[in-house]
Design a protein around this motif. Structure first.
Motif, PDB file in Angstrom:
ATOM      1  N   ASP A 283      25.672  38.791   1.627  1.00  0.00           N
ATOM      2  CA  ASP A 283      25.720  37.719   0.642  1.00  0.00           C
ATOM      3  C   ASP A 283      26.447  38.139  -0.626  1.00  0.00           C
ATOM      4  OD1 ASP A 283      24.372  35.986   2.268  1.00  0.00           O
ATOM      5  OD2 ASP A 283      22.403  36.683   1.615  1.00  0.00           O
ATOM      6  N   ASN A 284      26.223  39.353  -1.071  1.00  0.00           N
ATOM      7  CA  ASN A 284      26.853  39.809  -2.299  1.00  0.00           C
ATOM      8  C   ASN A 284      28.228  40.397  -2.013  1.00  0.00           C
ATOM      9  OD1 ASN A 284      25.715  41.914  -0.900  1.00  0.00           O
ATOM     10  ND2 ASN A 284      25.164  43.102  -2.711  1.00  0.00           N
ATOM     11  N   ASP A 285      29.161  39.519  -1.554  1.00  0.00           N
ATOM     12  CA  ASP A 285      30.515  39.960  -1.212  1.00  0.00           C
ATOM     13  C   ASP A 285      31.193  40.660  -2.381  1.00  0.00           C
ATOM     14  OD1 ASP A 285      30.109  38.889   1.199  1.00  0.00           O
ATOM     15  OD2 ASP A 285      31.556  37.255   1.046  1.00  0.00           O
ATOM     16  N   LYS A 286      31.032  40.077  -3.568  1.00  0.00           N
ATOM     17  CA  LYS A 286      31.719  40.615  -4.745  1.00  0.00           C
ATOM     18  C   LYS A 286      31.282  42.057  -5.005  1.00  0.00           C
ATOM     19  CE  LYS A 286      32.733  39.584  -9.583  1.00  0.00           C
ATOM     20  NZ  LYS A 286      32.473  40.946 -10.037  1.00  0.00           N
ATOM     21  N   ASP A 287      29.981  42.325  -4.920  1.00  0.00           N
ATOM     22  CA  ASP A 287      29.485  43.677  -5.160  1.00  0.00           C
ATOM     23  C   ASP A 287      30.015  44.661  -4.123  1.00  0.00           C
ATOM     24  OD1 ASP A 287      28.114  42.724  -7.300  1.00  0.00           O
ATOM     25  OD2 ASP A 287      26.198  42.505  -6.241  1.00  0.00           O
ATOM     26  N   VAL A 288      30.134  44.187  -2.874  1.00  0.00           N
ATOM     27  CA  VAL A 288      30.628  45.065  -1.808  1.00  0.00           C
ATOM     28  C   VAL A 288      32.079  45.449  -2.064  1.00  0.00           C
ATOM     29  CG1 VAL A 288      31.207  45.193   0.637  1.00  0.00           C
ATOM     30  CG2 VAL A 288      29.021  44.232  -0.069  1.00  0.00           C
ATOM     31  N   PHE A 289      32.899  44.468  -2.439  1.00  0.00           N
ATOM     32  CA  PHE A 289      34.312  44.764  -2.689  1.00  0.00           C
ATOM     33  C   PHE A 289      34.494  45.611  -3.936  1.00  0.00           C
ATOM     34  CE2 PHE A 289      34.869  40.861  -0.048  1.00  0.00           C
ATOM     35  CZ  PHE A 289      35.480  41.497   1.015  1.00  0.00           C
ATOM     36  N   ASP A 290      33.611  45.422  -4.914  1.00  0.00           N
ATOM     37  CA  ASP A 290      33.632  46.294  -6.089  1.00  0.00           C
ATOM     38  C   ASP A 290      33.306  47.728  -5.693  1.00  0.00           C
ATOM     39  OD1 ASP A 290      34.326  44.275  -7.768  1.00  0.00           O
ATOM     40  OD2 ASP A 290      32.307  43.904  -8.544  1.00  0.00           O
ATOM     41  N   SER A 291      32.373  47.875  -4.755  1.00  0.00           N
ATOM     42  CA  SER A 291      31.995  49.220  -4.279  1.00  0.00           C
ATOM     43  C   SER A 291      33.156  49.878  -3.541  1.00  0.00           C
ATOM     44  CB  SER A 291      30.774  49.130  -3.362  1.00  0.00           C
ATOM     45  OG  SER A 291      29.659  48.617  -4.047  1.00  0.00           O
ATOM     46  N   ILE A 292      33.856  49.089  -2.697  1.00  0.00           N
ATOM     47  CA  ILE A 292      35.006  49.632  -1.968  1.00  0.00           C
ATOM     48  C   ILE A 292      36.088  50.068  -2.946  1.00  0.00           C
ATOM     49  CG2 ILE A 292      36.888  49.060  -0.389  1.00  0.00           C
ATOM     50  CD1 ILE A 292      35.003  47.208   1.088  1.00  0.00           C
ATOM     51  N   GLN A 293      36.373  49.202  -3.914  1.00  0.00           N
ATOM     52  CA  GLN A 293      37.418  49.512  -4.889  1.00  0.00           C
ATOM     53  C   GLN A 293      37.051  50.755  -5.707  1.00  0.00           C
ATOM     54  OE1 GLN A 293      38.277  47.050  -8.498  1.00  0.00           O
ATOM     55  NE2 GLN A 293      40.068  46.424  -7.286  1.00  0.00           N
ATOM     56  N   THR A 294      35.807  50.848  -6.164  1.00  0.00           N
ATOM     57  CA  THR A 294      35.365  52.017  -6.942  1.00  0.00           C
ATOM     58  C   THR A 294      35.446  53.287  -6.114  1.00  0.00           C
ATOM     59  OG1 THR A 294      33.869  50.604  -8.218  1.00  0.00           O
ATOM     60  CG2 THR A 294      33.452  52.972  -8.275  1.00  0.00           C
ATOM     61  N   TYR A 295      35.021  53.202  -4.856  1.00  0.00           N
ATOM     62  CA  TYR A 295      35.039  54.364  -3.965  1.00  0.00           C
ATOM     63  C   TYR A 295      36.468  54.881  -3.767  1.00  0.00           C
ATOM     64  CZ  TYR A 295      34.155  57.120   0.284  1.00  0.00           C
ATOM     65  OH  TYR A 295      34.077  58.130   1.205  1.00  0.00           O
ATOM     66  N   LEU A 296      37.407  53.949  -3.501  1.00  0.00           N
ATOM     67  CA  LEU A 296      38.800  54.354  -3.262  1.00  0.00           C
ATOM     68  C   LEU A 296      39.474  54.827  -4.547  1.00  0.00           C
ATOM     69  CD1 LEU A 296      39.973  51.581  -0.764  1.00  0.00           C
ATOM     70  CD2 LEU A 296      39.271  53.915  -0.256  1.00  0.00           C
ATOM     71  N   ARG A 297      39.119  54.225  -5.664  1.00  0.00           N
ATOM     72  CA  ARG A 297      39.695  54.665  -6.939  1.00  0.00           C
ATOM     73  C   ARG A 297      39.297  56.103  -7.252  1.00  0.00           C
ATOM     74  NH1 ARG A 297      39.028  49.486 -11.068  1.00  0.00           N
ATOM     75  NH2 ARG A 297      41.087  48.580 -10.682  1.00  0.00           N
ATOM     76  N   ARG A 298      38.065  56.446  -6.943  1.00  0.00           N
ATOM     77  CA  ARG A 298      37.620  57.819  -7.177  1.00  0.00           C
ATOM     78  C   ARG A 298      38.395  58.803  -6.297  1.00  0.00           C
ATOM     79  NH1 ARG A 298      31.063  56.813  -7.387  1.00  0.00           N
ATOM     80  NH2 ARG A 298      30.973  56.050  -9.534  1.00  0.00           N
ATOM     81  N   LYS A 299      38.670  58.401  -5.081  1.00  0.00           N
ATOM     82  CA  LYS A 299      39.443  59.271  -4.192  1.00  0.00           C
ATOM     83  C   LYS A 299      40.874  59.450  -4.692  1.00  0.00           C
ATOM     84  CE  LYS A 299      38.919  59.174   0.293  1.00  0.00           C
ATOM     85  NZ  LYS A 299      38.868  58.738   1.697  1.00  0.00           N
ATOM     86  N   LEU A 300      41.426  58.386  -5.276  1.00  0.00           N
ATOM     87  CA  LEU A 300      42.823  58.426  -5.691  1.00  0.00           C
ATOM     88  C   LEU A 300      43.017  59.018  -7.080  1.00  0.00           C
ATOM     89  CD1 LEU A 300      43.964  54.883  -4.490  1.00  0.00           C
ATOM     90  CD2 LEU A 300      44.538  57.068  -3.442  1.00  0.00           C
ATOM     91  N   CYS A 301      42.100  58.731  -7.989  1.00  0.00           N
ATOM     92  CA  CYS A 301      42.335  59.041  -9.406  1.00  0.00           C
ATOM     93  C   CYS A 301      41.451  60.136  -9.961  1.00  0.00           C
ATOM     94  CB  CYS A 301      42.146  57.782 -10.249  1.00  0.00           C
ATOM     95  SG  CYS A 301      43.152  56.383  -9.698  1.00  0.00           S
ATOM     96  N   GLN A 302      40.503  60.639  -9.201  1.00  0.00           N
ATOM     97  CA  GLN A 302      39.622  61.688  -9.698  1.00  0.00           C
ATOM     98  C   GLN A 302      39.620  62.852  -8.726  1.00  0.00           C
ATOM     99  OE1 GLN A 302      35.723  60.182 -10.570  1.00  0.00           O
ATOM    100  NE2 GLN A 302      36.462  58.505 -11.850  1.00  0.00           N
TER     101      GLN A 302
END
Length: 445
Positions: A22-41
């Motif tokens: 149901d919380n699609d927005k939170d899931v996509f935020d989690s995916i984006q945060t996870y991938l950003r950490r891999k790329l930028c940190q």
């Protein structure tokens, strides 16, 4: 948990085998945060590709120090972006997964950009080893005496001491410290049997050994680990998919499998493969590959739930933007005319230097033959010419810097290739047709 099936079209159902929570927005935020950490940190260790042998050698070297108390010293050499720091993080992550090694091995990380002299480095060593209380207000006679005191303070009641790993990033900058005292003492201790330490130098300078003093060289083990960015394209493609995949530590594992399948399919898409090949031909640097991914990952949201080939094409277009051509989009029409005049002079005189008077005459010939063009007076044109010098689109020649040479007669060179001028004109806003035609002429008007 209820499954949200509203807002799902027939096409979306065909593409997405699983419906999202149901919380699609939170899931996509989690995916984006996870991938950003891999790329930028640097918090996450990227999967190693093409460096298996080097990783194994470094792992065994540090492990012998951690378990057998064997002192070592080694230099990890390679171009920027070849994976030196990533390799070290990967090795240390695996080593510290063993609780015994994690508790037994002490780590000190120094960087030549931050620890600019030996006193600053010594304070950082004291801080990382948590020995501020042991040092207190004591006064020491020399750097070696202070360092030895720190190492002695680590010893327990017995004569044993915990192994210490010293990681020196930007190792070549430590070689410029006065008398190379820090390097001398670390390598000297690594040869003694008192305190087991491993000194790991990391640098992109292949000639760093030549920077070391003779006494420092004599105490260095001369072990060198060279890293080369020689990834085959197939492994480069696998690395692309690996970085964009969700790992076992992703909080919503119900989506991870579906997401990873879509990433694998994307990595084999013809358009994405074409983008990867173009980047691969220019550079095989892992950082450049990560930069390519930043823009598509930033687009992820509820309305844009999947990475798409078009996102990577747009990202590649932004990465390959010519900065000099982009600067030309902001110059005035007069300045653009002067650039074209210089382009024609370079064509006529085969790249020989020119001066302002030559450029002004070339500009006058064009402006007087075009009734629609406003002809500016010489002082105004000279001001525009000086602005181009300030923008570093034009550079004075070294031999013309003498104070006796008038600025109108100083020899100049154009820092823009003719092809860049033509490319910039295609995107210049409201560029007059006659200027575009003038620039495309093979010879001057």
């Amino acid at each position: 948990m209820g499954k949200s099936k509203k807002r799902k079209s027939v096409v979306e159902k065909a593409v997405e085998p699983e419906s999202y929570p149901d919380n699609d927005k939170d899931v996509f935020d989690s995916i984006q945060t996870y991938l950003r950490r891999k790329l930028c940190q640097n918090a996450r260790t990227t999967e190693i590709h093409g460096l298996e042998k080097e990783r194994r050698d470094l792992f065994e070297l540090i492990k012998r120090t951690a378990t057998a108390g064997e002192s070592n010293s080694v230099l990890v050499l390679g171009a920027r972006g070849s994976g030196k720091s990533m390799l070290i993080r990967s090795v240390l992550t695996e080593l510290t997964a063993d609780k015994d090694i994690e508790q037994n091995l002490l780590q000190v990380h120094l960087n030549g950009l931050l620890q600019t002299d030996d006193k600053v480095a010594l304070r950082e060593i004291t801080r990382q080893l948590k020995l501020e209380n042991s040092v207190g207000d004591k006064v020491f006679g020399s750097f070696a005496e202070t360092l030895q005191f720190l190492l002695d303070a680590l010893k327990s009641g017995s004569q044993s001491s915990k192994p210490i790993l010293f990681v020196l990033e930007e190792f070549d900058l430590f070689a410029f410290h006065r008398n190379q005292t820090l390097l001398y003492n670390l390598f000297d201790i690594s040869q003694s049997a008192q305190t087991p330490i491993c000194v790991l130098g990391v640098t992109c300078r292949l000639d760093v050994i030549e920077l070391l003093e003779k006494r420092v060289k004599s105490r260095f083990s001369h072990r060198q680990l060279h890293l080369f960015t020689s990834l085959p394209f197939e492994e480069y493609q696998q690395l692309f998919a690996s970085v964009l995949s969700l790992g076992k530590d992703f909080p919503v594992q119900s989506m991870a499998s579906d997401w990873n399948k879509s990433v694998q399919a994307l990595s084999k898409d013809a358009s994405v493969v074409d983008v990867l090949k173009r980047l691969y031909e220019v550079t095989r640097d892992v950082r450049s590959l990560q930069q390519l991914m930043v823009y598509p990952v930033g687009l992820l949201c509820e309305d844009h739930p999947r990475l798409q080939a078009a996102d990577f094409q747009e990202s590649m277009k932004m990465l390959s933007t010519d900065s000099k051509a982009a600067m030309l989009h902001g110059v005035s029409i007069l300045e653009l005319c002067l650039i074209i005049s210089m382009k024609h002079l370079c064509d006529i005189y085969d790249g020989e230097p020119f001066n302002f008077e030559m450029v002004y005459k070339e500009y006058q010939k064009f402006a007087q033959r075009r009734s629609s063009m406003q002809v500016f007076e010489k002082p105004v044109v000279l001001k525009a010419f000086e602005h181009l010098i300030a923008l570093e689109l034009v550079r004075p020649m070294e031999q013309s810097h003498g104070s006796r040479v008038q600025k109108e007669y100083r020899l100049m060179s154009l820092l823009i290739h003719p092809s860049q001028v033509l490319t910039a004109l295609q995107k210049y806003p409201n560029c007059p047709t006659e200027i575009t035609q003038w620039a495309s002429c093979a010879t001057a008007v």
